[in-house]
Design a protein around this motif. Structure first.
Motif, mmCIF file in Angstrom:
data_model
loop_
_atom_site.group_PDB
_atom_site.id
_atom_site.type_symbol
_atom_site.label_atom_id
_atom_site.label_comp_id
_atom_site.label_asym_id
_atom_site.label_seq_id
_atom_site.Cartn_x
_atom_site.Cartn_y
_atom_site.Cartn_z
ATOM 1 N N UNK A 1 -26.484 -6.187 -29.334
ATOM 2 C CA UNK A 1 -27.704 -6.645 -30.002
ATOM 3 C C UNK A 1 -28.945 -6.113 -29.291
ATOM 4 N N UNK A 2 -28.912 -6.134 -27.959
ATOM 5 C CA UNK A 2 -30.065 -5.651 -27.202
ATOM 6 C C UNK A 2 -30.259 -4.149 -27.379
ATOM 7 N N UNK A 3 -29.157 -3.405 -27.429
ATOM 8 C CA UNK A 3 -29.248 -1.949 -27.583
ATOM 9 C C UNK A 3 -29.820 -1.553 -28.944
ATOM 10 N N UNK A 4 -29.525 -2.351 -29.965
ATOM 11 C CA UNK A 4 -29.967 -2.014 -31.325
ATOM 12 C C UNK A 4 -31.216 -2.784 -31.747
ATOM 13 N N UNK A 5 -31.830 -3.524 -30.828
ATOM 14 C CA UNK A 5 -32.889 -4.475 -31.185
ATOM 15 C C UNK A 5 -34.108 -3.827 -31.830
ATOM 16 N N UNK A 6 -34.421 -2.584 -31.468
ATOM 17 C CA UNK A 6 -35.625 -1.944 -32.006
ATOM 18 C C UNK A 6 -35.557 -1.750 -33.521
ATOM 19 N N UNK A 7 -34.356 -1.770 -34.064
ATOM 20 C CA UNK A 7 -34.211 -1.612 -35.503
ATOM 21 C C UNK A 7 -34.148 -2.923 -36.261
ATOM 22 N N UNK A 8 -34.317 -4.052 -35.551
ATOM 23 C CA UNK A 8 -34.215 -5.362 -36.201
ATOM 24 C C UNK A 8 -35.483 -5.679 -36.995
ATOM 25 N N UNK A 9 -35.316 -6.545 -37.999
ATOM 26 C CA UNK A 9 -36.455 -7.038 -38.777
ATOM 27 C C UNK A 9 -37.250 -8.024 -37.912
ATOM 28 N N UNK A 10 -38.499 -7.714 -37.562
ATOM 29 C CA UNK A 10 -39.266 -8.577 -36.641
ATOM 30 C C UNK A 10 -39.452 -10.002 -37.150
ATOM 31 N N UNK A 11 -39.663 -10.164 -38.470
ATOM 32 C CA UNK A 11 -39.892 -11.504 -39.016
ATOM 33 C C UNK A 11 -38.679 -12.395 -38.788
ATOM 34 N N UNK A 12 -37.507 -11.934 -39.170
ATOM 35 C CA UNK A 12 -36.292 -12.754 -39.038
ATOM 36 C C UNK A 12 -35.905 -12.934 -37.574
ATOM 37 N N UNK A 13 -36.201 -11.932 -36.753
ATOM 38 C CA UNK A 13 -35.895 -12.047 -35.327
ATOM 39 C C UNK A 13 -36.740 -13.142 -34.676
ATOM 40 N N UNK A 14 -38.033 -13.149 -34.978
ATOM 41 C CA UNK A 14 -38.916 -14.195 -34.445
ATOM 42 C C UNK A 14 -38.515 -15.571 -34.966
ATOM 43 N N UNK A 15 -38.168 -15.613 -36.251
ATOM 44 C CA UNK A 15 -37.762 -16.874 -36.863
ATOM 45 C C UNK A 15 -36.495 -17.403 -36.202
ATOM 46 N N UNK A 16 -35.562 -16.494 -35.907
ATOM 47 C CA UNK A 16 -34.302 -16.904 -35.270
ATOM 48 C C UNK A 16 -34.550 -17.435 -33.861
ATOM 49 N N UNK B 1 -36.451 -6.399 -26.062
ATOM 50 C CA UNK B 1 -36.010 -5.056 -26.448
ATOM 51 C C UNK B 1 -36.530 -4.661 -27.830
ATOM 52 N N UNK B 2 -36.761 -5.662 -28.686
ATOM 53 C CA UNK B 2 -37.286 -5.401 -30.026
ATOM 54 C C UNK B 2 -38.806 -5.323 -30.045
ATOM 55 N N UNK B 3 -39.424 -5.398 -28.857
ATOM 56 C CA UNK B 3 -40.879 -5.336 -28.700
ATOM 57 C C UNK B 3 -41.582 -6.486 -29.423
ATOM 58 N N UNK B 4 -40.958 -7.655 -29.369
ATOM 59 C CA UNK B 4 -41.551 -8.880 -29.925
ATOM 60 C C UNK B 4 -41.745 -9.907 -28.815
ATOM 61 N N UNK B 5 -41.886 -9.423 -27.582
ATOM 62 C CA UNK B 5 -41.864 -10.328 -26.440
ATOM 63 C C UNK B 5 -43.055 -11.284 -26.409
#
Length: 510
Positions: free
Chosen positions: A213-228, A285-289
């Motif tokens: 998950x950390x390796x692929x985090x940059x491709x995640x949807x920021x909205x759902x990631x923050x919500x999670x 890793x998804x740059x949503x820190x």
């Protein structure tokens, strides 16, 4: 070799538990518990200190368990505190069979003494078994590499520790156990929703493995990631004891037998915190820190505020220690939110709090044995009643309140320094103010209990009760407090290596 050690660490307690269920003899269960504690510290020490792990690559045991630089710190804390609790429990459990007549509403003074003794012995055996199950679940939660498995094992800690909280079978302990199960079940449900949202955010990544998950985090949807992260923080934050989802903690910690209180505060809260840290690394890793840091800072300062409000007028000294745990979990959240050197402060604070708080709770068991009450007003002249317990009580307070040379002094100093360097002057002032109020509230209680005059008629009773306290109920606290105050001055190279390894992992996730 390393993967086999991890497998032994996870499989052995299952075998021990089955043997304990078959034999159901107190002497055998006592032996198995001590054996498990010794085996746990040997295997954990091998994994942490002697297995040559380098970098951030985890050493796997199968698909779902691994040792890496981050969880090494959590594992050795769990193992060492567990060993200290077991040694304390050797003396503490001597009087457990005498609880027979009070084991429940259907057991009373008129009960046949043989039946009462059997009931007491059976429940002590279950107590030993559930401790092993509880530590096994925490060990699994620390070593697991998969968020889904972590979720299952954190829930397993709830099921195994609920009986331990309920063990004394008083009205308050039953209420505390139900509140614990209810609140933690809500928390684990919130965490499950967070995992679902994380799965949505991950898109085509069909895995809950932390590294993947950390390796692929940059491709995640920021909205759902923050919500999670909101749901995961409040879900696992319930188990960690962060405000505003902390309500179970004061009751559960204060009503549990003292060895269990020590395990709950010094190890269980850490296990939940590790899961939050790993998910926070994914957010980094998804740059949503920034979003995650704000959420952690809010819960951290709210935890300090809640503690400051309730600890000032505290009447139960074990509840005071429970609120202190909420405070220290808040400090960990704030240090994580700061990042940078704040990560180093978090690791040091994690170690210091676990040792000092375990010592504090175990010493509270001595106080309870001597005075037979948790009421602050009823405990006077602790230094007169039992000087060794009095000194342990006072030194545990100094250790947890970051009195130099406590390692907590270093961690809190680093957090304040980081706030100043980053220009968070108002937050720094608020942090210092809340800590001052909390320290003052605890100091009032500790000083009154330790030095207040005791009446002549009560001296005889408390000195008679002092005979229940064995050397094994002093030594673990002495060892842990010595470490707390030495680590503030000197950290051995082996321990420093695992601290630096964990620090680098957290920095690398930025």
């Amino acid at each position: 070799m390393i993967d086999n050690v991890i497998k032994i660490l996870m499989i052995t307690p299952v075998i021990m538990g089955l043997l304990m269920l078959i034999f159901r003899k107190k002497a055998f269960d006592d032996f198995m518990l001590v054996l498990y504690g010794i085996l746990h510290i040997i295997l954990s020490s091998y994994l942490v200190f002697f297995a040559k792990n380098s970098g951030e690559t985890p050493v796997l045991a199968g698909q779902y368990f691994a040792i890496d630089p981050l969880n090494s710190v959590f594992l050795i804390i769990l193992s060492f505190v567990f060993l200290m609790v077991i040694f304390y429990n050797i003396g503490y459990s001597r009087y457990m069979p005498n609880l027979g007549p009070n084991l429940g509403p259907n057991l009373g003074p008129n009960l046949d003494s043989n039946l009462s003794a059997k009931a007491g012995n059976k429940n002590v055996c279950l107590y030993q078994l559930m401790i092993i199950a509880f530590v096994w679940a925490m060990t699994g939660a620390i070593l697991c590499t998969d968020l889904g498995i972590a979720w299952v094992l954190v829930e397993a800690t709830t099921l195994s520790s609920a009986y331990l909280i309920y063990f004394n079978r008083t009205k308050n302990s039953i209420e505390a156990a139900w509140k614990y199960v209810f609140m933690c079940s809500i928390g684990i449900a919130l965490a499950f929703i967070g995992i679902i949202f994380l799965n949505i955010a991950s898109g085509s990544v069909n895995s809950l493995n932390f590294s993947e998950l950390q390796a692929a985090a940059k491709g995640f949807d920021p909205f759902w990631l923050k919500f999670s992260f909101v749901f995961i923080l409040f879900g696992f934050g319930t188990k960690m004891g962060l405000a505003p989802v902390h309500f179970w903690l004061p009751d559960a910690h204060s009503e549990s037998p003292s060895p269990i209180s020590a395990l709950l505060s010094a190890t269980l809260l850490n296990s939940a915190f590790l899961v939050i840290l790993r998910v926070f690394n994914i957010l980094n890793a998804a740059e949503c820190s920034h979003y995650g840091r704000v959420m952690l800072a809010l819960t951290g300062f709210l935890s300090l505020f809640v503690t400051a409000v309730f600890i000032y007028h505290i009447k139960n000294y074990k509840r005071m220690l429970a609120y202190s745990s909420i405070e220290n979990m808040g400090i960990l959240a704030i240090g994580t939110a700061l990042g940078g050197v704040g990560y180093l402060a978090v690791i040091l604070h994690l170690i210091g709090h676990s040792l000092a708080k375990a010592s504090f709770f175990l010493t509270s068991g001595n106080v309870l044995e001597i005075y037979e009450t948790k009421n602050v007003k009823s405990v006077k002249g602790l230094m007169i009643a039992d000087k060794k317990t009095g000194w342990l009580w006072l030194l545990s307070f100094l250790g947890i309140c970051a009195f130099p040379t406590s390692v907590l002094f270093i961690s809190e100093f680093l957090i304040i320094k980081t706030m100043v360097l980053k220009g968070h002057y108002l937050l720094c002032a608020l942090f210092a103010l809340l800590l001052t109020v909390i320290i003052y509230g605890m100091a009032r209680v500790v000083i009154k209990m330790t030095f207040r005059e005791i009446s002549e008629e009560k001296i005889g009773a408390v000195k008679e009760n002092r005979k229940k306290i064995t050397p094994s109920m002093y030594l673990p606290q002495v060892i842990m407090l010595v470490l707390v105050f030495i680590l503030g001055v000197y950290i051995p190279s082996g321990l420093n290596d695992i601290i630096q390894g964990a620090y680098k992992v957290l920095l690398g996730a930025m």
